[in-house]
Design a protein around this motif. Sequence first.
Motif, PDB file in Angstrom:
ATOM      1  N   UNK A  84     -14.479 -30.837  22.709  1.00  0.00           N
ATOM      2  CA  UNK A  84     -15.802 -30.325  23.087  1.00  0.00           C
ATOM      3  C   UNK A  84     -16.909 -30.691  22.112  1.00  0.00           C
ATOM      4  N   UNK A  85     -16.582 -30.772  20.814  1.00  0.00           N
ATOM      5  CA  UNK A  85     -17.605 -31.058  19.816  1.00  0.00           C
ATOM      6  C   UNK A  85     -17.548 -32.548  19.482  1.00  0.00           C
ATOM      7  N   UNK A  86     -18.373 -33.327  20.135  1.00  0.00           N
ATOM      8  CA  UNK A  86     -18.301 -34.778  19.978  1.00  0.00           C
ATOM      9  C   UNK A  86     -18.677 -35.221  18.566  1.00  0.00           C
ATOM     10  N   UNK A  87     -19.480 -34.452  17.866  1.00  0.00           N
ATOM     11  CA  UNK A  87     -19.867 -34.815  16.499  1.00  0.00           C
ATOM     12  C   UNK A  87     -18.720 -34.651  15.519  1.00  0.00           C
ATOM     13  N   UNK A  88     -17.748 -33.815  15.847  1.00  0.00           N
ATOM     14  CA  UNK A  88     -16.592 -33.596  14.968  1.00  0.00           C
ATOM     15  C   UNK A  88     -15.564 -34.709  15.151  1.00  0.00           C
ATOM     16  N   UNK A  89     -15.654 -35.449  16.234  1.00  0.00           N
ATOM     17  CA  UNK A  89     -14.738 -36.565  16.516  1.00  0.00           C
ATOM     18  C   UNK A  89     -15.571 -37.830  16.692  1.00  0.00           C
ATOM     19  N   UNK A 132     -23.957 -30.954  21.844  1.00  0.00           N
ATOM     20  CA  UNK A 132     -23.346 -32.215  21.437  1.00  0.00           C
ATOM     21  C   UNK A 132     -23.005 -33.124  22.610  1.00  0.00           C
ATOM     22  N   UNK A 133     -22.916 -32.586  23.822  1.00  0.00           N
ATOM     23  CA  UNK A 133     -22.537 -33.398  24.982  1.00  0.00           C
ATOM     24  C   UNK A 133     -23.698 -33.781  25.876  1.00  0.00           C
ATOM     25  N   UNK A 134     -24.835 -33.109  25.765  1.00  0.00           N
ATOM     26  CA  UNK A 134     -25.931 -33.369  26.692  1.00  0.00           C
ATOM     27  C   UNK A 134     -26.456 -34.793  26.567  1.00  0.00           C
ATOM     28  N   UNK A 159     -24.963 -10.532  36.836  1.00  0.00           N
ATOM     29  CA  UNK A 159     -25.823 -11.564  36.246  1.00  0.00           C
ATOM     30  C   UNK A 159     -25.723 -11.548  34.724  1.00  0.00           C
ATOM     31  N   UNK A 160     -25.766 -12.722  34.143  1.00  0.00           N
ATOM     32  CA  UNK A 160     -25.591 -12.856  32.702  1.00  0.00           C
ATOM     33  C   UNK A 160     -26.778 -12.279  31.947  1.00  0.00           C
ATOM     34  N   UNK A 161     -26.488 -11.691  30.805  1.00  0.00           N
ATOM     35  CA  UNK A 161     -27.539 -11.191  29.914  1.00  0.00           C
ATOM     36  C   UNK A 161     -27.275 -11.718  28.512  1.00  0.00           C
ATOM     37  N   UNK A 162     -28.341 -11.816  27.729  1.00  0.00           N
ATOM     38  CA  UNK A 162     -28.186 -12.219  26.334  1.00  0.00           C
ATOM     39  C   UNK A 162     -27.806 -13.669  26.140  1.00  0.00           C
ATOM     40  N   UNK A 163     -28.131 -14.535  27.103  1.00  0.00           N
ATOM     41  CA  UNK A 163     -27.793 -15.962  26.994  1.00  0.00           C
ATOM     42  C   UNK A 163     -29.083 -16.760  26.813  1.00  0.00           C
ATOM     43  N   UNK A 164     -29.153 -17.512  25.732  1.00  0.00           N
ATOM     44  CA  UNK A 164     -30.298 -18.381  25.463  1.00  0.00           C
ATOM     45  C   UNK A 164     -29.827 -19.828  25.468  1.00  0.00           C
ATOM     46  N   UNK A 165     -30.363 -20.643  26.361  1.00  0.00           N
ATOM     47  CA  UNK A 165     -29.965 -22.045  26.450  1.00  0.00           C
ATOM     48  C   UNK A 165     -30.596 -22.801  25.281  1.00  0.00           C
ATOM     49  N   UNK A 166     -29.796 -23.461  24.444  1.00  0.00           N
ATOM     50  CA  UNK A 166     -30.369 -24.166  23.283  1.00  0.00           C
ATOM     51  C   UNK A 166     -31.245 -25.333  23.719  1.00  0.00           C
ATOM     52  N   UNK A 167     -32.320 -25.541  22.983  1.00  0.00           N
ATOM     53  CA  UNK A 167     -33.237 -26.648  23.271  1.00  0.00           C
ATOM     54  C   UNK A 167     -33.066 -27.797  22.290  1.00  0.00           C
ATOM     55  N   UNK A 168     -32.163 -27.656  21.339  1.00  0.00           N
ATOM     56  CA  UNK A 168     -31.970 -28.678  20.312  1.00  0.00           C
ATOM     57  C   UNK A 168     -31.103 -29.829  20.819  1.00  0.00           C
ATOM     58  N   UNK A 169     -31.258 -30.971  20.172  1.00  0.00           N
ATOM     59  CA  UNK A 169     -30.477 -32.173  20.441  1.00  0.00           C
ATOM     60  C   UNK A 169     -29.892 -32.661  19.121  1.00  0.00           C
ATOM     61  N   UNK A 228     -34.817 -38.389  22.442  1.00  0.00           N
ATOM     62  CA  UNK A 228     -33.623 -38.463  23.292  1.00  0.00           C
ATOM     63  C   UNK A 228     -34.022 -38.523  24.771  1.00  0.00           C
ATOM     64  N   UNK A 229     -34.977 -37.704  25.151  1.00  0.00           N
ATOM     65  CA  UNK A 229     -35.395 -37.674  26.555  1.00  0.00           C
ATOM     66  C   UNK A 229     -35.898 -39.047  27.001  1.00  0.00           C
TER      67      UNK A 229
END
Length: 551
Positions: free
Chosen positions: A321-326, A366-368, A426-436, A496-497
């Motif tokens: 899952x963590x592409x930066x670690x591999x 790491x995957x986006x 419905x989900x609560x407390x979820x923040x979608x990261x904006x970092x790349x 990146x965009x």
Amino acid sequence: MRTPRLTSLAALALSFAALAASAQAHDSIGGTVAPVGATSAAGATSAVGATSAVGAASAVGSHSTRSSHRGPAPQLTAVSCYRVAKTRCRRNRRAVQITGELVIHGHHFSGPVTVEFPRGGVTEARVDPIGAPLHMTRHGFAVTIPADAASGRIWLSNAAGQRSNLYGPIKILAAPLVPVVAPLTTANSPFAGAGMWIWYLSQSDAGNFASIAAQAKAAGIHTLYIKSSDGPTDFWPQFTPTMVQTFHSLGLDVCAWQYVYGQNPAGEAAMGAEAVADGADCLVIDAESPYEGNYWAAQTYVQGLRALIGSAYPVGLTSFPYTNVHPSEPYSVFFGPEGAQYNLPQVYWRDLGTTPDAAYSETYIENRIYNRPIVPIGQSYNNVPASQITRFRQLASAYGAVGFSLWSWQATSSSGWAALDSPFAPATGITIPSTWPDLHQGSSGDQVIWMQEHLAAAEPGTPTGGSFNAATEAALLAFQQARGLPRSGVTDASTWTALLTLAPVSVYYPQPPPTGSTGPTGTTGSSGATGSSGTSASTGPSGTSSGGTSP
């Protein structure tokens, strides 16, 4: 083990494997490669494709090795571009695209000969050169242009360390653009919705198809991911056309998954194609530790698979899952042109020592960049609490995933099944990261390769070797300036965009030389007689599967 059917599909796969073997057998100049460790008539170890002098070991391998016999130095008299695959040649015959070929004319090409190119930012090959082997083709001696080659003068070197005259300049052009395989629409995709992974059918509801279908429908499962093969020859007998047709009649999609090792990528491609021929709705490549650093194998697998199943068939990749670690996992090849259309990272939060929220967030960041729909695989084994499975479902929904799945059917507890059966709030407390991923000078690895491949589409001088060097930074600064972006030299979100709107260039990875120690030298026979042969070199033991039992 199931006996392979001798169909036209199998024949094509065998032809593909034979071509790969033939290419390996003719890597050396002058003919077929002899096994390392073979001995000459006088009992001495001989060079590849040559007979050694009495009592002396000949040089084998790179241009850094020194031979005991120094003949004439190689001479370079002319070069000309030769069109291969999707590359093109121009009126200027000294202009050639990366991954294309130059036909080399000259003299004294005996033994292994290397063509030395300048690297990016250097105008002559004599300063920090990048070498590529000269090889015999049907159109003469030729060299494939390596990914990091730059324009400038080239030269030749041989196994004795002798160098030719400088020749050029040669104009190196960007590799050809290859259209990216577009994902299917969500509505038609077997990756959409919920799925469950099956390792052994016999250990999943005792292999009762009707029982499996009933439980799957009760849990809202749309797709079964069933193991079809392991490696290049082991096609599992549980994956049959009858099995697929039965689950189809019961209202379920069936995707095949295969664990791959990279030692025989052509054979693994054939195993994947056989599952497709058996009626699978999609194919998932499970490539993990064995493929790390093996870009040639990944390239060979992808090209071979698409040659057998076509460019539109839905394929997914599951891996770490963590592409930066591999950083040496060849994600850029598996998600590259003609590669997988879907990304199925293994978000096993308990094994990662964290929470579903933290694991999902890091996986997403790491995957986006690989620009594929993320269809995460969650953890339902090792007695994961039902509340965490519910949270994983909420996260997949909040992040907008087209689907999700769990590993695995046989390891899911009754409480785990209950968590799937129940609707979630419905989900609560979820923040979608904006970092790349912030890549900058000094960064390295597959994420850098992926960035360089896109950057090279706009800045042809960009190297694509996975090292974020000064030449890469200069290209990125030029790209940012041309697009009106902040000139940071760092891959921020806006950079990146912009990069991901470009089709990545195609990079060619040559087959690495065979490994293994040289066999012992044969003893010399009596005067005038031939000595006995030395034993062939042996390869190291195969590593055990890190994930052959689970994706």
